[in-house]
Motif scaffolding. Structure first.
Motif, PDB file in Angstrom:
ATOM      1  N   ALA A  32       4.897  -1.452   3.428  1.00  8.20           N
ATOM      2  CA  ALA A  32       3.733  -1.840   4.219  1.00  8.20           C
ATOM      3  C   ALA A  32       2.564  -2.224   3.321  1.00  8.20           C
ATOM      4  N   ARG A  33       1.870  -3.265   3.717  1.00  6.80           N
ATOM      5  CA  ARG A  33       0.682  -3.718   2.972  1.00  6.80           C
ATOM      6  C   ARG A  33      -0.505  -3.814   3.924  1.00  6.80           C
ATOM      7  N   LYS A  34      -1.566  -3.153   3.549  1.00  4.88           N
ATOM      8  CA  LYS A  34      -2.813  -3.264   4.277  1.00  4.88           C
ATOM      9  C   LYS A  34      -3.672  -4.345   3.641  1.00  4.88           C
ATOM     10  N   LYS A  35      -4.350  -5.117   4.458  1.00  2.00           N
ATOM     11  CA  LYS A  35      -5.182  -6.201   3.935  1.00  2.00           C
ATOM     12  C   LYS A  35      -6.235  -5.623   2.994  1.00  2.00           C
ATOM     13  N   GLY A  36      -6.475  -6.329   1.887  1.00  2.53           N
ATOM     14  CA  GLY A  36      -7.430  -5.854   0.895  1.00  2.53           C
ATOM     15  C   GLY A  36      -6.803  -4.952  -0.151  1.00  2.53           C
TER      16      GLY A  36
ATOM     17  N   PRO B  35      -0.763   0.442  -8.346  1.00  4.66           N
ATOM     18  CA  PRO B  35       0.551   0.522  -7.707  1.00  4.66           C
ATOM     19  C   PRO B  35       0.493   1.265  -6.381  1.00  4.66           C
ATOM     20  N   GLY B  36       1.187   0.730  -5.397  1.00  2.00           N
ATOM     21  CA  GLY B  36       1.266   1.394  -4.109  1.00  2.00           C
ATOM     22  C   GLY B  36       2.035   2.699  -4.195  1.00  2.00           C
ATOM     23  N   ARG B  37       1.823   3.558  -3.213  1.00  2.00           N
ATOM     24  CA  ARG B  37       2.492   4.858  -3.185  1.00  2.00           C
ATOM     25  C   ARG B  37       3.919   4.697  -2.663  1.00  2.00           C
ATOM     26  N   VAL B  38       4.877   5.290  -3.365  1.00  2.00           N
ATOM     27  CA  VAL B  38       6.280   5.247  -2.958  1.00  2.00           C
ATOM     28  C   VAL B  38       6.729   6.668  -2.652  1.00  2.00           C
ATOM     29  N   ARG B  39       7.305   6.855  -1.452  1.00  2.00           N
ATOM     30  CA  ARG B  39       7.806   8.167  -1.047  1.00  2.00           C
ATOM     31  C   ARG B  39       9.288   8.064  -0.689  1.00  2.00           C
TER      32      ARG B  39
ATOM     33  N   THR C 242       0.829  -1.192   0.000  1.00  2.00           N
ATOM     34  CA  THR C 242       0.000   0.000   0.000  1.00  2.00           C
ATOM     35  C   THR C 242       0.872   1.253   0.000  1.00  2.00           C
ATOM     36  N   ASP C 243       1.912   1.224   0.833  1.00  2.00           N
ATOM     37  CA  ASP C 243       2.826   2.353   0.949  1.00  2.00           C
ATOM     38  C   ASP C 243       4.246   1.849   1.108  1.00  2.00           C
ATOM     39  N   ILE C 244       5.193   2.570   0.492  1.00  2.00           N
ATOM     40  CA  ILE C 244       6.611   2.265   0.621  1.00  2.00           C
ATOM     41  C   ILE C 244       7.338   3.569   0.918  1.00  2.00           C
TER      42      ILE C 244
END
Length: 415
Positions: free
Chosen positions: A291-295, A301-305, A257-259
């Protein structure tokens, strides 16, 4: 790193106000070494329990944590040191809380993290049975137990072909998990895929499989698993933009979900020793919290900061790390392109310039002879070297003059 993982667990992504102290959070260090990361986690859990419920709650929190903290280590020496350090820490924290009695037993295991979790132990002499039992228990955890957080500093070794165990080779009809990160032929980056053969990449693959279920495939084919959790590693930074790592980055974007990416080496390759987070490491290093949130929708694509620590001495970088947070204003967004680098998007005029690759018909590595004698300071010297080689009648001497590649100390590919 421990604090940032705790913050992520407490935040909206996971909604666990107790962070690492939450009873359903299992934490593992797959290359535990002398136990530094697990010590940090243990202290954080004790602090949380004391702050939230008072010092009297610390012993119970530590006993619960002992069931949820897992460490894998391949070498006996560091393993023994980690056991002693954790036991000493348990004793000190329990004594500070006024508790007496037996200490919790750390869940540390002598095992190869990358080894086959489905393997059955062959016969082992009685004197080695404790080691065998440790490996069996570790395999059961690697195979069956849900791990929420993987944290640590995995080993780094280039040209680690053959050292990746089950992650690299698979077994019993189960495909090698590393194949999931091999770039497809049509991407035309196969020449760079050799950089995937690095120990830290194997550990990244193990962690993404264990925590996110990323690319999980059993003997009957892939089985989608909707898991949640965090991988937080400090590793060398080559995968952030290396061409051979495109499938790895795409898979992490699909899984997470987020990196968050923290560049710890803004000075680049081989910086001055005083600026290095690890004094003996010449390569750029980074901290990644994925990080990965269930669902999570794997089709988005997850957000990368991204952010860089300030250039300067190691102590200044540690101070900056102590102050940064996951939600503060110091982060820059990275491209959402599946295969794009984990670096910020270009802005302003720079973003409008044509990419360098667009200016050349070919952007390969060029001639890679693998030996230096074919590079001469002048044309005549090179001509003499070639003449000496082709005119040599003795095959053994011609072989020596040619300087064949060596693989594990033996002549290998001579082409």
């Amino acid at each position: 790193m421990v604090r940032l993982v705790d913050d992520a667990l407490r935040g909206s992504l996971f909604g666990r106000p107790s962070g690492l102290a939450a009873p359903d959070v299992t934490i593992a260090d797959p290359a535990v070494g002398t136990g530094t990361f697990l010590l940090g986690v243990l202290r954080k859990i004790a602090q949380t329990a004391s702050d939230d419920l008072g010092p009297g709650s610390v012993p119970g929190a530590l006993e619960s944590a002992a069931e949820r903290l897992i460490g894998f280590e391949l070498q006996f020496g560091p393993f023994a040191v980690a056991q002693l350090r954790l036991l000493a820490e348990y004793a000190e924290l329990m004594e500070d809380a006024g508790a007496l009695g037996d200490l919790p037993v750390p869940k540390l295991f002598i095992t190869d993290t990358l080894g086959n979790p489905f393997a059955e132990e062959e016969y082992i002499p009685a004197m080695m049975q404790p080691v065998a039992q440790s490996r069996r228990s570790a395999n059961a955890i690697k195979r069956d137990e849900k791990i929420t957080v993987v944290i640590g500093n995995p080993p780094y070794k280039e040209k680690a072909d053959g050292l990746g165990g089950w992650i690299e080779h698979g077994s019993n009809g189960r495909p090698a998990p590393m194949e999931w990160w091999r770039p497809p032929t049509e991407w035309h980056v196969g020449a760079h895929a050799k950089h995937l053969k690095n120990l830290y990449v194997y550990f990244w693959r193990w962690a993404s499989l264990k925590v996110f279920g990323a690319g999980w495939r059993d003997a009957t084919g892939r089985t989608d698993r909707d898991e949640e959790g965090i991988v937080c590693f400090i590793t060398v930074a080559g995968f952030l933009n290396g061409q051979g790592f495109q499938k790895m980055r795409a898979d992490l974007r699909a899984s997470c979900t987020d990196i968050w990416v923290i560049d710890c080496s803004p000075e680049g390759h081989q910086p001055e020793v005083a600026t290095r987070v690890f004094q003996g490491v010449q390569h750029p290093v980074c901290i990644i919290l994925a990080a990965r949130k269930k669902g999570k929708d794997v089709a988005a694509p997850g957000r990368v900061r991204f952010r860089s620590l300030p250039e300067g001495r190691r102590e200044e970088k540690f101070a900056a790390l102590a102050a940064l947070g996951l939600d503060d204003g110091g982060w820059e967004n990275c491209p959402s392109d599946w295969r794009g680098p984990f670096f910020p998007e270009a802005e302003g005029q720079w973003a409008e310039f044509a990419p360098l690759k667009a200016l050349f018909a070919y952007d390969g590595s060029g001639v890679m002879p693998g030996r230096t004698w074919v590079i001469a300071p002048d044309r005549d010297t090179l001509a003499r070297r070639w003449q000496r080689l082709v005119s040599e009648p003795d095959p053994a001497e011609k072989e020596r003059l040619f300087h064949p590649h060596l693989r594990n100390g033996q002549p290998g590919d001579k082409h």
